[in-house]
Design a protein around this motif. Structure first.
Motif, PDB file in Angstrom:
ATOM      1  N   ALA A 161       0.765  -1.203   0.017  1.00 60.09           N
ATOM      2  CA  ALA A 161       0.049   0.199  -0.073  1.00 60.09           C
ATOM      3  C   ALA A 161       0.818   1.205   0.052  1.00 60.09           C
ATOM      4  O   ALA A 161       1.978   1.185   0.351  1.00 60.09           O
ATOM      5  CB  ALA A 161      -0.810  -0.042   1.289  1.00 60.09           C
ATOM      6  N   ASN A 162       0.244   2.220  -0.009  1.00 58.16           N
ATOM      7  CA  ASN A 162       1.161   3.535  -0.376  1.00 58.16           C
ATOM      8  C   ASN A 162       1.688   3.985   1.103  1.00 58.16           C
ATOM      9  O   ASN A 162       0.963   3.343   2.150  1.00 58.16           O
ATOM     10  CB  ASN A 162       0.259   4.770  -0.489  1.00 58.16           C
ATOM     11  CG  ASN A 162      -0.489   4.822  -2.116  1.00 58.16           C
ATOM     12  OD1 ASN A 162       0.545   4.250  -2.803  1.00 58.16           O
ATOM     13  ND2 ASN A 162      -1.169   5.242  -2.509  1.00 58.16           N
ATOM     14  N   GLU A 163       2.540   4.404   1.254  1.00 54.52           N
ATOM     15  CA  GLU A 163       3.096   5.011   2.551  1.00 54.52           C
ATOM     16  C   GLU A 163       2.442   5.989   3.444  1.00 54.52           C
ATOM     17  O   GLU A 163       2.299   5.673   4.604  1.00 54.52           O
ATOM     18  CB  GLU A 163       4.537   5.768   2.478  1.00 54.52           C
ATOM     19  CG  GLU A 163       5.524   4.919   1.746  1.00 54.52           C
ATOM     20  CD  GLU A 163       6.810   5.897   1.349  1.00 54.52           C
ATOM     21  OE1 GLU A 163       7.263   6.894   1.976  1.00 54.52           O
ATOM     22  OE2 GLU A 163       7.660   5.278   0.752  1.00 54.52           O
ATOM     23  N   GLU A 164       1.236   6.628   2.903  1.00 55.00           N
ATOM     24  CA  GLU A 164       0.509   7.473   3.469  1.00 55.00           C
ATOM     25  C   GLU A 164      -0.565   6.568   4.529  1.00 55.00           C
ATOM     26  O   GLU A 164      -1.021   7.208   5.367  1.00 55.00           O
ATOM     27  CB  GLU A 164      -0.432   8.254   2.584  1.00 55.00           C
ATOM     28  CG  GLU A 164       0.333   9.162   1.618  1.00 55.00           C
ATOM     29  CD  GLU A 164       0.741   8.739   0.448  1.00 55.00           C
ATOM     30  OE1 GLU A 164      -0.146   8.134  -0.375  1.00 55.00           O
ATOM     31  OE2 GLU A 164       1.944   8.584   0.142  1.00 55.00           O
ATOM     32  N   VAL A 165      -0.705   5.266   4.203  1.00 51.58           N
ATOM     33  CA  VAL A 165      -1.689   4.775   4.780  1.00 51.58           C
ATOM     34  C   VAL A 165      -1.050   3.640   5.636  1.00 51.58           C
ATOM     35  O   VAL A 165      -1.530   2.337   6.057  1.00 51.58           O
ATOM     36  CB  VAL A 165      -2.644   3.939   4.122  1.00 51.58           C
ATOM     37  CG1 VAL A 165      -3.703   5.175   3.316  1.00 51.58           C
ATOM     38  CG2 VAL A 165      -2.283   3.094   2.906  1.00 51.58           C
ATOM     39  N   GLY A 166       0.362   3.512   5.858  1.00 52.08           N
ATOM     40  CA  GLY A 166       1.128   2.600   6.266  1.00 52.08           C
ATOM     41  C   GLY A 166       1.841   1.480   5.720  1.00 52.08           C
ATOM     42  O   GLY A 166       2.756   0.654   6.206  1.00 52.08           O
ATOM     43  N   GLY A 167       1.934   1.544   4.263  1.00 51.47           N
ATOM     44  CA  GLY A 167       2.594   0.663   3.467  1.00 51.47           C
ATOM     45  C   GLY A 167       4.049   1.213   3.174  1.00 51.47           C
ATOM     46  O   GLY A 167       4.488   2.323   3.739  1.00 51.47           O
ATOM     47  N   ASN A 168       4.673   0.573   2.439  1.00 50.93           N
ATOM     48  CA  ASN A 168       5.986   0.913   2.079  1.00 50.93           C
ATOM     49  C   ASN A 168       6.185   1.322   0.460  1.00 50.93           C
ATOM     50  O   ASN A 168       7.424   1.598  -0.035  1.00 50.93           O
ATOM     51  CB  ASN A 168       7.023  -0.374   2.272  1.00 50.93           C
ATOM     52  CG  ASN A 168       7.102  -0.613   3.689  1.00 50.93           C
ATOM     53  OD1 ASN A 168       7.673   0.127   4.568  1.00 50.93           O
ATOM     54  ND2 ASN A 168       6.686  -1.950   4.039  1.00 50.93           N
ATOM     55  N   SER A 169       5.368   1.306  -0.147  1.00 49.72           N
ATOM     56  CA  SER A 169       5.188   1.594  -1.429  1.00 49.72           C
ATOM     57  C   SER A 169       5.950   0.915  -2.372  1.00 49.72           C
ATOM     58  O   SER A 169       6.801   1.143  -3.213  1.00 49.72           O
ATOM     59  CB  SER A 169       5.319   3.189  -1.843  1.00 49.72           C
ATOM     60  OG  SER A 169       4.238   3.847  -1.527  1.00 49.72           O
ATOM     61  N   ALA A 170       6.105  -0.555  -1.952  1.00 46.32           N
ATOM     62  CA  ALA A 170       7.063  -1.419  -2.636  1.00 46.32           C
ATOM     63  C   ALA A 170       6.545  -2.555  -3.631  1.00 46.32           C
ATOM     64  O   ALA A 170       7.594  -3.314  -4.106  1.00 46.32           O
ATOM     65  CB  ALA A 170       7.865  -2.168  -1.396  1.00 46.32           C
TER      66      ALA A 170
END
Length: 140
Positions: free
Chosen positions: A27-36
């Motif tokens: 998930a996107n960094e804004e929601v707790g992911g790593n955008s990886a």
């Protein structure tokens, strides 16, 4: 079909289905992911493209249409509110080959059969989304 999902780090996940191939998701960094990695809803859209693409390619081959390759592009719109389902999906097929020998009616029929009869992903997603199909025959 059976699937297993494993957490790697935060919202970074890996999943494996019966085919035994791992897929990464994030998930996107804004929601707790790593955008990886690819987002799950992107995978749904990729699945739709693969499903209808395999149908169209198979049908064109059965009809002995002399194409060289098929590329597919998908664009989507999602609902603003949760659950943010797809509300509109546009699928563009680029059929490469000798334009003189590829009949538009064969391409149109292959796309129609996929969308209305064969593609399971199209059948499911059409419950919430308007799916639009387009194609272009490109001289190769």
């Amino acid at each position: 079909m059976k699937v297993e999902i494993k957490q790697v780090d935060g919202l970074s996940l890996i999943g494996r289905a019966s085919s035994n191939h791992w897929v990464t998701m994030d998930a996107n960094e804004e929601v707790g992911g790593n955008s990886a990695a690819t987002k799950p809803m992107e995978l749904v859209l990729i699945g739709l493209g693969g499903c209808t693409g395999m149908d169209v390619i198979s049908i064109l081959k059965k009809k002995r249409v002399p194409f060289k390759k098929v590329d597919i592009e998908l664009e989507s719109e999602r609902a603003k509110e949760h659950p943010q389902v797809f509300t509109k999906i546009k699928i563009n097929f680029n059929i490469y080959g000798d334009k003189e020998n590829i009949k538009p009616r064969d391409v149109e029929r292959a796309i129609e059969l996929s969308g209305k009869q064969y593609c399971s992903a199209s059948a499911m997603l059409s419950k919430t989304a308007e799916i639009e199909y387009n194609y272009e025959i490109i001289e190769d």
